[in-house]
Design a protein around this motif. Structure first.
Motif, PDB file in Angstrom:
ATOM      1  N   MET A 160     -16.210  23.633 -70.923  1.00 65.46           N
ATOM      2  CA  MET A 160     -15.851  24.999 -71.293  1.00 65.46           C
ATOM      3  C   MET A 160     -15.575  25.852 -70.058  1.00 65.46           C
ATOM      4  O   MET A 160     -14.879  26.858 -70.130  1.00 65.46           O
ATOM      5  CB  MET A 160     -16.945  25.631 -72.157  1.00 65.46           C
ATOM      6  CG  MET A 160     -16.972  25.053 -73.562  1.00 65.46           C
ATOM      7  SD  MET A 160     -18.223  25.784 -74.615  1.00 65.46           S
ATOM      8  CE  MET A 160     -17.521  27.394 -74.898  1.00 65.46           C
ATOM      9  N   MET A 161     -16.103  25.421 -68.923  1.00 64.67           N
ATOM     10  CA  MET A 161     -15.836  26.122 -67.669  1.00 64.67           C
ATOM     11  C   MET A 161     -14.652  25.499 -66.931  1.00 64.67           C
ATOM     12  O   MET A 161     -14.372  25.842 -65.795  1.00 64.67           O
ATOM     13  CB  MET A 161     -17.085  26.124 -66.796  1.00 64.67           C
ATOM     14  CG  MET A 161     -18.233  26.895 -67.446  1.00 64.67           C
ATOM     15  SD  MET A 161     -19.710  26.938 -66.447  1.00 64.67           S
ATOM     16  CE  MET A 161     -19.172  27.964 -65.111  1.00 64.67           C
ATOM     17  N   GLY A 162     -13.960  24.548 -67.576  1.00 64.83           N
ATOM     18  CA  GLY A 162     -12.780  23.932 -66.991  1.00 64.83           C
ATOM     19  C   GLY A 162     -13.093  22.782 -66.055  1.00 64.83           C
ATOM     20  O   GLY A 162     -12.274  22.416 -65.221  1.00 64.83           O
ATOM     21  N   ARG A 163     -14.251  22.192 -66.193  1.00 64.43           N
ATOM     22  CA  ARG A 163     -14.668  21.070 -65.348  1.00 64.43           C
ATOM     23  C   ARG A 163     -14.719  19.775 -66.154  1.00 64.43           C
ATOM     24  O   ARG A 163     -14.780  19.778 -67.377  1.00 64.43           O
ATOM     25  CB  ARG A 163     -16.048  21.345 -64.740  1.00 64.43           C
ATOM     26  CG  ARG A 163     -16.080  22.556 -63.853  1.00 64.43           C
ATOM     27  CD  ARG A 163     -15.291  22.292 -62.617  1.00 64.43           C
ATOM     28  NE  ARG A 163     -15.198  23.452 -61.767  1.00 64.43           N
ATOM     29  CZ  ARG A 163     -14.243  23.639 -60.893  1.00 64.43           C
ATOM     30  NH1 ARG A 163     -13.283  22.753 -60.766  1.00 64.43           N
ATOM     31  NH2 ARG A 163     -14.212  24.703 -60.146  1.00 64.43           N
ATOM     32  N   CYS A 164     -14.729  18.684 -65.453  1.00 69.15           N
ATOM     33  CA  CYS A 164     -14.772  17.355 -66.057  1.00 69.15           C
ATOM     34  C   CYS A 164     -16.033  17.202 -66.914  1.00 69.15           C
ATOM     35  O   CYS A 164     -17.126  17.539 -66.456  1.00 69.15           O
ATOM     36  CB  CYS A 164     -14.756  16.300 -64.953  1.00 69.15           C
ATOM     37  SG  CYS A 164     -15.001  14.615 -65.545  1.00 69.15           S
ATOM     38  N   PRO A 165     -15.913  16.683 -68.149  1.00 71.43           N
ATOM     39  CA  PRO A 165     -17.098  16.506 -68.986  1.00 71.43           C
ATOM     40  C   PRO A 165     -18.016  15.378 -68.509  1.00 71.43           C
ATOM     41  O   PRO A 165     -19.161  15.315 -68.921  1.00 71.43           O
ATOM     42  CB  PRO A 165     -16.540  16.206 -70.371  1.00 71.43           C
ATOM     43  CG  PRO A 165     -15.168  15.696 -70.137  1.00 71.43           C
ATOM     44  CD  PRO A 165     -14.687  16.340 -68.868  1.00 71.43           C
ATOM     45  N   HIS A 166     -17.521  14.516 -67.621  1.00 71.27           N
ATOM     46  CA  HIS A 166     -18.362  13.424 -67.120  1.00 71.27           C
ATOM     47  C   HIS A 166     -19.181  13.854 -65.910  1.00 71.27           C
ATOM     48  O   HIS A 166     -20.399  13.782 -65.930  1.00 71.27           O
ATOM     49  CB  HIS A 166     -17.511  12.201 -66.764  1.00 71.27           C
ATOM     50  CG  HIS A 166     -18.328  11.071 -66.228  1.00 71.27           C
ATOM     51  ND1 HIS A 166     -19.055  10.249 -67.053  1.00 71.27           N
ATOM     52  CD2 HIS A 166     -18.546  10.637 -64.967  1.00 71.27           C
ATOM     53  CE1 HIS A 166     -19.691   9.351 -66.306  1.00 71.27           C
ATOM     54  NE2 HIS A 166     -19.390   9.562 -65.043  1.00 71.27           N
ATOM     55  N   CYS A 167     -18.496  14.316 -64.863  1.00 70.04           N
ATOM     56  CA  CYS A 167     -19.215  14.641 -63.625  1.00 70.04           C
ATOM     57  C   CYS A 167     -19.499  16.131 -63.465  1.00 70.04           C
ATOM     58  O   CYS A 167     -20.365  16.523 -62.699  1.00 70.04           O
ATOM     59  CB  CYS A 167     -18.445  14.134 -62.409  1.00 70.04           C
ATOM     60  SG  CYS A 167     -16.882  14.996 -62.096  1.00 70.04           S
ATOM     61  N   GLY A 168     -18.776  16.979 -64.170  1.00 67.12           N
ATOM     62  CA  GLY A 168     -18.985  18.418 -64.082  1.00 67.12           C
ATOM     63  C   GLY A 168     -18.424  19.047 -62.829  1.00 67.12           C
ATOM     64  O   GLY A 168     -18.672  20.217 -62.564  1.00 67.12           O
TER      65      GLY A 168
ATOM     66  N   ALA B  47      -5.290  17.883 -67.088  1.00 64.77           N
ATOM     67  CA  ALA B  47      -4.968  17.049 -65.934  1.00 64.77           C
ATOM     68  C   ALA B  47      -4.940  15.589 -66.401  1.00 64.77           C
ATOM     69  O   ALA B  47      -5.562  15.242 -67.405  1.00 64.77           O
ATOM     70  CB  ALA B  47      -6.007  17.247 -64.838  1.00 64.77           C
ATOM     71  N   PRO B  48      -4.235  14.717 -65.700  1.00 62.14           N
ATOM     72  CA  PRO B  48      -4.213  13.308 -66.129  1.00 62.14           C
ATOM     73  C   PRO B  48      -5.570  12.624 -65.972  1.00 62.14           C
ATOM     74  O   PRO B  48      -5.947  11.787 -66.775  1.00 62.14           O
ATOM     75  CB  PRO B  48      -3.159  12.655 -65.244  1.00 62.14           C
ATOM     76  CG  PRO B  48      -2.821  13.644 -64.186  1.00 62.14           C
ATOM     77  CD  PRO B  48      -3.326  14.973 -64.602  1.00 62.14           C
ATOM     78  N   ARG B  49      -6.313  13.007 -64.928  1.00 64.13           N
ATOM     79  CA  ARG B  49      -7.644  12.419 -64.704  1.00 64.13           C
ATOM     80  C   ARG B  49      -8.440  13.323 -63.776  1.00 64.13           C
ATOM     81  O   ARG B  49      -7.885  14.187 -63.124  1.00 64.13           O
ATOM     82  CB  ARG B  49      -7.543  11.011 -64.127  1.00 64.13           C
ATOM     83  CG  ARG B  49      -7.001  10.913 -62.723  1.00 64.13           C
ATOM     84  CD  ARG B  49      -6.746   9.493 -62.257  1.00 64.13           C
ATOM     85  NE  ARG B  49      -6.033   8.666 -63.193  1.00 64.13           N
ATOM     86  CZ  ARG B  49      -4.709   8.681 -63.388  1.00 64.13           C
ATOM     87  NH1 ARG B  49      -3.966   9.503 -62.697  1.00 64.13           N
ATOM     88  NH2 ARG B  49      -4.137   7.892 -64.265  1.00 64.13           N
ATOM     89  N   CYS B  50      -9.718  13.097 -63.719  1.00 63.86           N
ATOM     90  CA  CYS B  50     -10.600  13.871 -62.839  1.00 63.86           C
ATOM     91  C   CYS B  50     -10.389  13.411 -61.408  1.00 63.86           C
ATOM     92  O   CYS B  50     -10.424  12.215 -61.123  1.00 63.86           O
ATOM     93  CB  CYS B  50     -12.053  13.687 -63.247  1.00 63.86           C
ATOM     94  SG  CYS B  50     -13.236  14.510 -62.155  1.00 63.86           S
ATOM     95  N   GLU B  51     -10.183  14.363 -60.506  1.00 62.25           N
ATOM     96  CA  GLU B  51      -9.961  13.986 -59.112  1.00 62.25           C
ATOM     97  C   GLU B  51     -11.261  13.620 -58.390  1.00 62.25           C
ATOM     98  O   GLU B  51     -11.228  13.063 -57.299  1.00 62.25           O
ATOM     99  CB  GLU B  51      -9.229  15.105 -58.349  1.00 62.25           C
ATOM    100  CG  GLU B  51     -10.030  16.360 -58.105  1.00 62.25           C
ATOM    101  CD  GLU B  51      -9.904  17.382 -59.223  1.00 62.25           C
ATOM    102  OE1 GLU B  51     -10.485  18.462 -59.072  1.00 62.25           O
ATOM    103  OE2 GLU B  51      -9.262  17.111 -60.243  1.00 62.25           O
ATOM    104  N   VAL B  52     -12.417  13.867 -59.000  1.00 68.44           N
ATOM    105  CA  VAL B  52     -13.692  13.535 -58.374  1.00 68.44           C
ATOM    106  C   VAL B  52     -14.209  12.178 -58.848  1.00 68.44           C
ATOM    107  O   VAL B  52     -14.464  11.281 -58.053  1.00 68.44           O
ATOM    108  CB  VAL B  52     -14.739  14.644 -58.632  1.00 68.44           C
ATOM    109  CG1 VAL B  52     -16.098  14.252 -58.072  1.00 68.44           C
ATOM    110  CG2 VAL B  52     -14.277  15.957 -58.038  1.00 68.44           C
ATOM    111  N   CYS B  53     -14.359  12.018 -60.179  1.00 72.17           N
ATOM    112  CA  CYS B  53     -14.938  10.773 -60.697  1.00 72.17           C
ATOM    113  C   CYS B  53     -13.889   9.809 -61.257  1.00 72.17           C
ATOM    114  O   CYS B  53     -14.201   8.664 -61.547  1.00 72.17           O
ATOM    115  CB  CYS B  53     -15.987  11.074 -61.764  1.00 72.17           C
ATOM    116  SG  CYS B  53     -15.332  11.697 -63.320  1.00 72.17           S
ATOM    117  N   GLY B  54     -12.662  10.275 -61.450  1.00 74.49           N
ATOM    118  CA  GLY B  54     -11.597   9.396 -61.931  1.00 74.49           C
ATOM    119  C   GLY B  54     -11.545   9.206 -63.432  1.00 74.49           C
ATOM    120  O   GLY B  54     -10.805   8.349 -63.910  1.00 74.49           O
TER     121      GLY B  54
END
Length: 127
Positions: free
Chosen positions: A17-25, A37-44
């Motif tokens: 809800m804050m616009g961050r990845c649901p896996h790594c945050g 985005a196509p994928r998370c740039e931190v956790c992939g």
């Protein structure tokens, strides 16, 4: 829906809800205002599993616009306002109450699909 060796956030819905990845945050969920985005740039984490469709727009219209329409109705009945008054008051009120919730709602839908491991339904036939 696989993600490399990164710790999972304890609050995926809040992160999304804050616009961050649901896996790594940590990584960005959006590539623009509403485009995923196509994928998370931190956790992939690959976001191709996510399909929020029209859900965010439906909730935004239902929850935010109904009070605005109530205001417009009250304004018309109580003051018989001309059209230009509605254009100056009701239209901006509709836009201000409808557009900002779209991004958090879309993040919530994506996180809900991630947390519940939601997939498109498939029919299986038994012989």
């Amino acid at each position: 829906m696989t993600a490399p060796d990164h710790p999972q956030t304890s609050q995926p819905v809040r992160a999304a809800m804050m616009g961050r990845c649901p896996h790594c945050g940590e990584g960005n969920l959006f590539d623009g205002f509403l485009e995923l985005a196509p994928r998370c740039e931190v956790c992939g984490l690959d976001y191709s599993f996510a399909d929020p469709a029209d859900g965010p727009a439906f909730f935004s219209i239902t929850l935010a616009c109904l009070p605005s329409v109530g205001f417009a109705t009250w304004l018309e009945i109580a003051h018989q306002a001309p059209y230009w008054v509605h254009a100056v008051t009701t239209l901006p009120l509709l836009l201000v109450t409808m557009i900002p919730p779209l991004r958090p709602l879309k993040g919530w839908f994506v996180a809900s699909q991630y947390v519940n491991d939601a997939h498109e339904g498939q029919l299986t036939f038994k012989n």
